[in-house]
Design a protein around this motif. Sequence first.
Motif, PDB file in Angstrom:
ATOM      1  N   ARG B  65     -87.475   6.690  29.429  1.00  0.00           N
ATOM      2  CA  ARG B  65     -86.688   7.002  28.241  1.00  0.00           C
ATOM      3  C   ARG B  65     -85.554   6.005  28.118  1.00  0.00           C
ATOM      4  O   ARG B  65     -84.860   5.721  29.082  1.00  0.00           O
ATOM      5  CB  ARG B  65     -86.064   8.395  28.339  1.00  0.00           C
ATOM      6  CG  ARG B  65     -87.048   9.515  28.300  1.00  0.00           C
ATOM      7  CD  ARG B  65     -87.440   9.854  26.891  1.00  0.00           C
ATOM      8  NE  ARG B  65     -88.429  10.929  26.925  1.00  0.00           N
ATOM      9  CZ  ARG B  65     -89.168  11.278  25.880  1.00  0.00           C
ATOM     10  NH1 ARG B  65     -89.039  10.650  24.743  1.00  0.00           N
ATOM     11  NH2 ARG B  65     -90.031  12.257  25.983  1.00  0.00           N
ATOM     12  N   ARG B  66     -85.407   5.502  26.924  1.00  0.00           N
ATOM     13  CA  ARG B  66     -84.282   4.639  26.618  1.00  0.00           C
ATOM     14  C   ARG B  66     -83.461   5.415  25.596  1.00  0.00           C
ATOM     15  O   ARG B  66     -83.970   5.760  24.523  1.00  0.00           O
ATOM     16  CB  ARG B  66     -84.813   3.333  26.021  1.00  0.00           C
ATOM     17  CG  ARG B  66     -83.821   2.233  25.878  1.00  0.00           C
ATOM     18  CD  ARG B  66     -84.603   0.988  25.417  1.00  0.00           C
ATOM     19  NE  ARG B  66     -83.707   0.020  24.819  1.00  0.00           N
ATOM     20  CZ  ARG B  66     -83.055  -0.916  25.507  1.00  0.00           C
ATOM     21  NH1 ARG B  66     -83.206  -0.995  26.803  1.00  0.00           N
ATOM     22  NH2 ARG B  66     -82.257  -1.764  24.884  1.00  0.00           N
ATOM     23  N   ILE B  67     -82.246   5.742  25.964  1.00  0.00           N
ATOM     24  CA  ILE B  67     -81.464   6.661  25.136  1.00  0.00           C
ATOM     25  C   ILE B  67     -80.474   5.910  24.252  1.00  0.00           C
ATOM     26  O   ILE B  67     -79.674   5.111  24.723  1.00  0.00           O
ATOM     27  CB  ILE B  67     -80.675   7.650  26.029  1.00  0.00           C
ATOM     28  CG1 ILE B  67     -81.651   8.460  26.890  1.00  0.00           C
ATOM     29  CG2 ILE B  67     -79.807   8.562  25.179  1.00  0.00           C
ATOM     30  CD1 ILE B  67     -80.981   9.235  27.991  1.00  0.00           C
ATOM     31  N   SER B  68     -80.531   6.184  22.949  1.00  0.00           N
ATOM     32  CA  SER B  68     -79.466   5.749  22.048  1.00  0.00           C
ATOM     33  C   SER B  68     -78.562   6.950  21.811  1.00  0.00           C
ATOM     34  O   SER B  68     -79.002   7.960  21.280  1.00  0.00           O
ATOM     35  CB  SER B  68     -80.043   5.282  20.713  1.00  0.00           C
ATOM     36  OG  SER B  68     -80.477   3.953  20.814  1.00  0.00           O
ATOM     37  N   PHE B  69     -77.336   6.845  22.247  1.00  0.00           N
ATOM     38  CA  PHE B  69     -76.417   7.974  22.178  1.00  0.00           C
ATOM     39  C   PHE B  69     -75.396   7.724  21.075  1.00  0.00           C
ATOM     40  O   PHE B  69     -74.755   6.681  21.034  1.00  0.00           O
ATOM     41  CB  PHE B  69     -75.696   8.118  23.531  1.00  0.00           C
ATOM     42  CG  PHE B  69     -75.151   9.496  23.788  1.00  0.00           C
ATOM     43  CD1 PHE B  69     -74.144  10.022  23.011  1.00  0.00           C
ATOM     44  CD2 PHE B  69     -75.654  10.269  24.837  1.00  0.00           C
ATOM     45  CE1 PHE B  69     -73.644  11.296  23.257  1.00  0.00           C
ATOM     46  CE2 PHE B  69     -75.163  11.542  25.096  1.00  0.00           C
ATOM     47  CZ  PHE B  69     -74.154  12.054  24.295  1.00  0.00           C
ATOM     48  N   PHE B 137     -80.016  -0.772  19.600  1.00  0.00           N
ATOM     49  CA  PHE B 137     -80.398  -0.580  21.002  1.00  0.00           C
ATOM     50  C   PHE B 137     -81.865  -0.160  21.099  1.00  0.00           C
ATOM     51  O   PHE B 137     -82.535  -0.448  22.088  1.00  0.00           O
ATOM     52  CB  PHE B 137     -79.481   0.473  21.633  1.00  0.00           C
ATOM     53  CG  PHE B 137     -79.666   0.646  23.107  1.00  0.00           C
ATOM     54  CD1 PHE B 137     -79.375  -0.395  23.976  1.00  0.00           C
ATOM     55  CD2 PHE B 137     -80.120   1.848  23.632  1.00  0.00           C
ATOM     56  CE1 PHE B 137     -79.531  -0.235  25.352  1.00  0.00           C
ATOM     57  CE2 PHE B 137     -80.286   2.005  25.003  1.00  0.00           C
ATOM     58  CZ  PHE B 137     -79.987   0.960  25.858  1.00  0.00           C
TER      59      PHE B 137
END
Lengths: 259, 206
Positions: B65-69, B137
């Motif tokens: 998982r690549r998280i964009s927060f 991102f």
Amino acid sequence: MIFTTQNKKEFFRRTAGKIAAAVFWIAVWEMLCYIVKQEILIVSPVRVLVRLRELSGDASFWVSALNSMLHVLAGFLLGVSAGIVLAVLTTSVRLLYDLLYPLVSMIKATPVVSFIILALVWLRSEQVPTFTAFLEVTPIVLGNVMNGILKTDSGLLEMARVYRFGRARTVRRVYIPSVMPYFTAACTTGMGLAWKTCIAAEVLASTEFSIGGHIYDSKIYLETADLFAWTAVVVLMSVVLERLMVALMRKIGKKYNID
Amino acid sequence: MRIEIKHATKQFGEKFVLRDFSALFPEKGVLCLFGPSGCGKTTLLNCIAGLVRLDSGEVTGMENRRISFLFQEDRLLPWVSAEENIAAVLRGSRERNLREARALLVQVGLAGEADKRPHELSGGMRQRVAIARALAFGGNLYLMDEPFHALDDGSKQEIISLFREKTPDCLKILVTHDKREAELLADEIWILEGPPLEIMHIITKC
């Protein structure tokens, strides 16, 4: 920078104000000399200028001024480097902070002359000024930079973590710009302090070919005019060096702000 | 793989924010976590992102998982321009990153503001820059903690459409305490109460 007419007017008004203030204080100084009328107690500004011209005709004047400046710069740069390294270490290792805290407090509270006299026992007299300046500058830089690191916005650090900045980018993008104002303040204070300690150390060590050495001589021979002249040299060099440093740091700062 | 929270417990001092909380998240779409302030929804989001560690329990399905927060605040770097803020989350050629940043700024409606610093922008504009950064991102999971409070209804819908269009296969979890916002934007709404956090009701649109 773009100068509009309004800006220009403001600029001239301020400069005129500064010159007026300087003229006022020189007049007060001259007045005092006129009232006291004893050159051993206070020397007139004109006499100081004349003496400065006489002194500067001699090559040893320039050698001494340069020597003192090198002492100051060496002590200052050593202090700044040590301060930065220690600040990074103490903020990353809590234990080290606890360990160093008493030492730093002790150095801060100890009168600078105690260090100078102790250093005279340990070191050769031309090393004493640099060493004491280093000792005085280090805690200032350490304290300020540490404060800057600790006050770095935790929200931004969290952002850097989420967006996977990694260590190098976090330092460059978040820590350095955050710490910069604290660091600049420390350098300005530190530079002034380095000059004061260096000259004091040179006087006590009566270091050869240094401003402090000449001030020491002026005390022995009761040459108050020399004392004033050399002091003027210190003030001038200190101001010039500080200005240069601030300009340089602004340039570096700009690089980190924009780039 | 769907994200699942199993028996999560998180305590702040005496207070249980999560207590044996379990939930299975949908695979994609916009999921709104709707609940009153302080019910624990932000903590839940932070646990999924790994910013807060659980006392016990686990979050599964987070591999690759690549998280964009998107934070409640814009959290932009105050010392660089809008485009630099976006380029900061990208790797590789600086030129290409800046070009991509400018393209994204156009998409969030900030065409002329690329070289402005955050303090020169309004609150709503700053939040748009943060949104562009999250998109740049390019995560495959979008966690949003009330990021739209500075935007009007039209802009909210516009931005969410942009997310739907750019990230059709990703799950977007949107935390909000604004009922209208939830109804306006979500595919699925979880109505929460707490602390400790509890799912009271699940509403699925479609």
